[in-house]
Structures are given as structure tokens and as C-alpha cells.
Design an enzyme around this catalytic site. Structure first.
Site, PDB file in Angstrom:
ATOM      1  N   GLY A  64       0.625  -1.174  -0.141  1.00 53.23           N
ATOM      2  CA  GLY A  64       0.094   0.026  -0.128  1.00 53.23           C
ATOM      3  C   GLY A  64       0.811   1.349  -0.075  1.00 53.23           C
ATOM      4  CB  SER A  65       0.832   4.205   0.428  1.00 51.80           C
ATOM      5  OG  SER A  65       1.317   5.603   0.466  1.00 51.80           O
ATOM      6  CB  SER A  66       5.989   3.996   0.249  1.00 50.38           C
ATOM      7  OG  SER A  66       7.217   3.948  -0.105  1.00 50.38           O
TER       8      SER A  66
END
Length: 290
Positions: free
Chosen positions: A135-137
Site C-alpha cells: 500500500g502507498s509506498s
């Protein structure tokens, strides 16, 4: 009274032997980057599959593992697959330096690839059953891994990321933040985005991982524009149209839309959802074939 003491003692023994997140101190390889490798091997291993779960910024393998909203431990316990949890030594994953955006370049992506190779050998993983999520990074790194190490990854399910190479740093700095990309201002044609992927591993002609891309329409951290740019990138890599072959509203839940772009690419648009889209274990496992 004695019975209660015995039950307590047996419970304590059970807790000691129960599966737990364990660090691998030396997973090998020549990468200069040295993120930590953590492994969760469930008490009952039922399949020779591997899932690599990659954390977001300002997190770690331990925090991600313990986060109730990240369901991969539960999935591992339920279906019996081993999970690897990389842990970054920087605030966010390095998805910006040439070292990490190049096959065998020595950066974070190289180190995680080494973790995968270690896990395949150590835990008797089927090389055709290696799956990556984040998720995200961690989603950004999932995309980068799909571009830099396609030969060791079978499928990816990423939540709220950006196209592979979008966060590139002009200075070559590792783990640099890119406001242009995060703000959704990095726009290119599908061909240009596809060339970015192909440039990370020149002359690679093998199979690419199947890609599942999730993004929320109100994401204020990584602009929703990155969803369409990511779809453009991978439709070009797979040589398919940017127009979905099928579109299913309210799937997998109300206000979500699932678009298929042939058998190798699926996009899930989450209307009204911010950063980041909650993990959907069943749908990600289904994409992996687990």
C-alpha cells in the site's frame, strides 16, 4: 485447581510454539541497500505459494504485520502460505534512484528480489507462485518490482500507488519525494510509460506479472490521476487497449468499479475512498489464484 494449572501451562507452551514474525538476518545477495527481511510461516503450511507484503511510509514490517487493516497474516493462517515482510531502513521505500529502478542495480528493489530468492529456496516455494502486494509506498515498490524483476514475480495486487518510475529523482537521490508525481501532474502516453518499464530491465522478453491496481477517487496523498497513468503504463506493456474489455459496477463492493483489460490487468476504482484503499484480502487472493 490442578486442572486449571495444567491448562494454563499447556496454553503457555502453545503460545511459545505458535507461528510468529521472525527476522532473517542474512538473506544474501550483493545489493548495497539492506532493508530487513521478516518472515511469517504459519503453523500449518498448506501451499507452496509466497506472498510479499510491502509496508507504506513511516511504517515497518512489524507495524504492517500487526495492523488489523492489513489482512495478510490472517490470509496466511487461513490458507497456509508463507509471507515475507520487507522492512525499509528509510522513511519510505526507494522508488526514485537509478539503483532501485534498474534490474540488479543494488537498490531496495534488488534487496527485496534477494529476499524472494532466499524464500523460494528456504521455504520450498514454487517459483510460479510468488505474489507481491503493498500500500502507498509499498504499492509504488510493488510496481517497481514488477518492472525490475518480472522473471521472479507471478502477480501483483497494489493499493494506492503510482506508475513504475513516476517517482524518479533527477538528482538520483534514494527514497526522494516527488511532488509532481504525487500531485498527479506526471502525465505521459501509454507508450512512454511502457518504455519506462522496459527501460528498467532492457532486453527482457519473458512473461510479465499479472497486475491488479486499486485506487481511491478522493486520494489526497497520491493523486487519483496516478490510477489512469498506471493503467496506461501496463496496458501498453501487455499490448492491450486502454478501453476495458469488461466493467463491473459496485464490485467488489458498493461504489467500487472493477475494470478488466484482458487476463493480465485489472483496475479497481474506489469512488469516494481516500488514501489508501483498504486491503481486500479475498479479491487479492483470487487475483493471485490462492
Amino acid at each position: 485447581m490442578k486442572l486449571n494449572v495444567l491448562v494454563t501451562a499447556l496454553s503457555s507452551v502453545s503460545a511459545v510454539w505458535a507461528a510468529q514474525l521472525t527476522q532473517v538476518s542474512n538473506y544474501g545477495g550483493s545489493a548495497k541497500a539492506k532493508p530487513q527481511m521478516w518472515v511469517y510461516k504459519p503453523d500449518s503450511v498448506k501451499t507452496d505459494a509466497l506472498v510479499v507484503a510491502i509496508h507504506s511510509c513511516q511504517s515497518s514490517a512489524q507495524k504492517y504485520f500487526q495492523n488489523n487493516k492489513i489482512p495478510w497474516k490472517q490470509g496466511s493462517d487461513r490458507k497456509g502460505y508463507v509471507t515475507v515482510w520487507p522492512s525499509s531502513t528509510t522513511e519510505c521505500w526507494d522508488v526514485s534512484s537509478k539503483a532501485s529502478l534498474t534490474h540488479d542495480g543494488g537498490g531496495d528493489s534488488n534487496a527485496i528480489a534477494n529476499m524472494i530468492k532466499y524464500a523460494i529456496e528456504t521455504y520450498k516455494i514454487d517459483p510460479a507462485k510468488v505474489f507481491v502486494t503493498g500500500g502507498s509506498s509499498g504499492a509504488m515498490m510493488s510496481n517497481v518490482l514488477a518492472a525490475t524483476y518480472p522473471e521472479i514475480i507471478t502477480a501483483v495486487s497494489l493499493y494506492s500507488g503510482v506508475p513504475a518510475g513516476c517517482f524518479v529523482s533527477s538528482s538520483g537521490q534514494a527514497a526522494a519525494w516527488n511532488n509532481t508525481c504525487s500531485g498527479g501532474q506526471s502525465r505521459a502516453s501509454g507508450q512512454q510509460w511502457g518504455n519506462v518499464v522496459r527501460g528498467m530491465y532492457p532486453n527482457y522478453n519473458g512473461t510479465r506479472p499479472r497486475m491488479q491496481v486499486w485506487h481511491g477517487s478522493t486520494d489526497s496523498t497520491l493523486s487519483p490521476n496516478n490510477y489512469q497513468e498506471t493503467i496506461k503504463q501496463w496496458t501498453n506493456v501487455f499490448g492491450v487497449s486502454e478501453t476495458p474489455t469488461s466493467s463491473k459496477p459496485d464490485t467488489p463492493e458498493k461504489n467500487y468499479r472493477t475494470d478488466d483489460f484482458g487476463p493480465n490487468l485489472q483496475g479497481i476504482w474506489a469512488q469516494g475512498v481516500g488514501h489508501s484503499v483498504p486491503s481486500h484480502l479475498d479479491q487479492s487472493e483470487a487475483w493471485f489464484g490462492l
